[in-house]
Design a protein around this motif. Structure first.
Motif, short mmCIF file in Angstrom:
data_model
loop_
_atom_site.label_atom_id
_atom_site.label_comp_id
_atom_site.label_asym_id
_atom_site.label_seq_id
_atom_site.Cartn_x
_atom_site.Cartn_y
_atom_site.Cartn_z
N MET A 83 9.73 -3.33 0.31
CA MET A 83 8.71 -4.04 0.26
C MET A 83 9.30 -5.30 -0.40
N LYS A 84 8.60 -6.39 0.30
CA LYS A 84 8.90 -7.91 -0.24
C LYS A 84 8.39 -8.01 -1.58
N VAL A 85 9.10 -8.97 -2.43
CA VAL A 85 8.44 -9.47 -3.67
C VAL A 85 8.34 -11.14 -3.46
N GLY A 86 7.19 -11.48 -3.78
CA GLY A 86 6.67 -12.92 -3.77
C GLY A 86 6.93 -13.43 -5.18
N PHE A 87 7.27 -14.93 -5.04
CA PHE A 87 7.23 -15.71 -6.26
C PHE A 87 6.48 -17.14 -5.92
N ILE A 88 5.48 -17.17 -6.33
CA ILE A 88 4.75 -18.80 -6.30
C ILE A 88 5.11 -19.41 -7.49
N ARG A 121 20.84 -11.21 -8.60
CA ARG A 121 22.20 -11.15 -9.27
C ARG A 121 22.24 -9.38 -9.86
N SER A 122 21.40 -8.90 -10.34
CA SER A 122 21.14 -7.54 -10.95
C SER A 122 21.21 -6.43 -9.65
N GLY A 123 20.92 -7.01 -8.44
CA GLY A 123 20.99 -6.04 -7.60
C GLY A 123 19.34 -5.19 -7.41
N ALA A 124 18.43 -5.78 -8.16
CA ALA A 124 17.12 -5.21 -8.24
C ALA A 124 16.40 -5.78 -6.81
N LEU A 125 16.67 -6.76 -6.46
CA LEU A 125 16.21 -7.34 -5.11
C LEU A 125 17.50 -7.78 -4.19
N GLN A 126 17.40 -7.64 -2.92
CA GLN A 126 18.07 -8.46 -2.05
C GLN A 126 17.47 -9.70 -1.51
N PRO A 127 18.41 -10.49 -1.26
CA PRO A 127 17.63 -12.04 -0.81
C PRO A 127 16.72 -11.81 0.31
N SER A 128 17.13 -10.87 1.14
CA SER A 128 15.90 -10.61 2.13
C SER A 128 14.47 -10.04 1.68
N SER A 129 14.67 -9.51 0.42
CA SER A 129 13.21 -9.09 0.00
C SER A 129 12.53 -10.04 -0.74
N VAL A 130 13.06 -11.37 -0.81
CA VAL A 130 12.37 -12.31 -1.74
C VAL A 130 11.68 -13.44 -0.84
N VAL A 131 10.51 -13.61 -1.06
CA VAL A 131 9.67 -14.72 -0.49
C VAL A 131 9.31 -15.72 -1.53
N ALA A 132 9.57 -17.04 -1.51
CA ALA A 132 9.22 -17.94 -2.62
C ALA A 132 8.63 -19.04 -2.10
N ASP A 150 13.40 -24.56 -0.72
CA ASP A 150 14.57 -24.65 0.45
C ASP A 150 15.83 -24.43 -0.11
N ARG A 151 16.18 -25.01 -1.43
CA ARG A 151 17.49 -25.32 -2.08
C ARG A 151 17.95 -23.35 -2.32
N LEU A 152 16.74 -22.78 -2.90
CA LEU A 152 17.00 -21.31 -3.17
C LEU A 152 17.51 -20.74 -1.90
N ALA A 153 16.76 -21.12 -0.79
CA ALA A 153 16.84 -20.34 0.49
C ALA A 153 18.43 -20.49 1.02
N GLU A 154 19.10 -21.88 0.58
CA GLU A 154 20.38 -22.00 0.99
C GLU A 154 21.33 -21.47 -0.04
N ARG A 155 20.89 -21.25 -1.13
CA ARG A 155 21.85 -20.60 -1.91
C ARG A 155 22.01 -19.13 -1.92
N TYR A 156 20.82 -18.70 -1.31
CA TYR A 156 20.97 -16.92 -1.20
C TYR A 156 20.46 -16.81 0.36
N PRO A 157 21.22 -16.82 1.15
CA PRO A 157 20.99 -16.47 2.53
C PRO A 157 20.17 -15.34 2.88
N GLY A 158 18.97 -15.52 3.57
CA GLY A 158 17.88 -14.22 3.66
C GLY A 158 16.71 -14.52 2.94
N LEU A 159 16.80 -15.09 1.83
CA LEU A 159 15.68 -15.37 1.25
C LEU A 159 14.78 -16.40 1.99
#
Length: 277
Positions: free
Chosen positions: A1-6, A21-32, A41-50
């Motif tokens: 399941m994906k987790v979102g951040f507005i 960083r903790s491993g609770a979420l993989q970048p591919s599970s994050v939508v921001a 966009d900068r977060l997506a560049e820093r964490y490929p898959g986000l």
């Protein structure tokens, strides 16, 4: 399941990076998403898959849990925007203390929680305050607490104590940092110690003190008694602080409460059009 951040401002980014960083979420599970697209966009560049979403609607439409990391006076506009796309089985999590559960439960049909993180979660430490709405089942609560437990210590609190618990866990690091800064500045001014050396010593002191209070079996009072020898140097310093800071911390809490009450009234007006008692 994906987790979102507005909202990917200061605390939104802390949460995203800490979860990854903790491993609770993989970048591919994050939508921001963010009002300024370049931040997402900068977060997506820093964490490929986000996924850097192009709209808040995209976040809500693709995620089971969504963290709302926006300022109090922006909440109503965001809630109105996402409401048509929210379903009852979703969980919306506010991280903004003046936005109450009743505000969100009156406007959205889903499960509602409020979480107050701290900058200390950036190093996977410190408390994460948890306040749950009535639509959250115990399984829902445990599931969210598991994720939060990867970046800190989830602590359930009453919403009526939101402000004072936030003063300690979320505002406390800034208040403590100010004290440390002033201690360092005074050491440099009075004794001429290099600033970097004084800062390093003070930082190690704070770290060690935290361990004594959390792992060493001390309370603040018992720790003070343990190190302050009657008639000694520490006692002289404590006596001065007692005189000079007698009501400072009471007034500090009163100031944060006054600002909180003001913000709650403003949010009430946004959601209901009038001030609600």
């Amino acid at each position: 399941m994906k987790v979102g951040f507005i909202g990917t401002g200061s605390m939104g980014t802390v949460l995203i990076e800490s979860f990854i960083r903790s491993g609770a979420l993989q970048p591919s599970s994050v939508v921001a998403s963010n009002r300024s697209q370049d931040k997402a966009d900068r977060l997506a560049e820093r964490y490929p898959g986000l996924t850097a979403a192009r709209s808040n609607r995209q976040v809500v439409s693709s995620c089971g849990t969504v963290f709302l990391c926006v300022r109090p006076l922006s909440f109503k506009a965001v809630v109105d925007e996402i409401k048509p796309y929210v379903s009852p089985d979703q969980t919306i999590v506010s991280i903004t203390s003046p936005v109450l559960l009743k505000h969100l439960e009156s406007a959205l049909p889903c499960k509602i929680a409020k979480v107050i993180p701290s900058i200390t979660n950036n190093v996977l430490s410190g408390a994460v305050l948890c306040i749950f709405g009535d639509r959250m089942t115990e399984d829902d609560r445990h599931s969210l607490e598991w994720m939060l437990g990867m970046i800190g210590k989830p602590i359930r609190v009453s919403e009526r104590h939101t402000r004072v618990t936030s003063d300690i866990s979320s505002c406390g690091p800034a208040f403590l940092a100010y004290f440390v800064q002033k201690l360092v500045d005074a050491a440099v001014e009075v004794a001429g110690i290099p600033h970097d050396e004084a800062t390093r010593l003070a930082s190690e002191m704070v770290l060690g003190t935290g361990k004594l209070l959390n792992e060493g079996g001390f309370t603040p009072e018992s720790l003070r008694r343990r190190v302050a020898v009657p008639g000694g140097i520490i006692e002289a310093g404590l006596e001065l602080m007692e005189r000079e800071l007698d009501t400072t911390f009471v007034r500090l809490i009163q100031a944060t409460h006054a600002k909180y009450d003001e913000d709650v009234e403003k949010v009430d007006h946004l959601f209901y059009g009038t001030i609600v008692e």
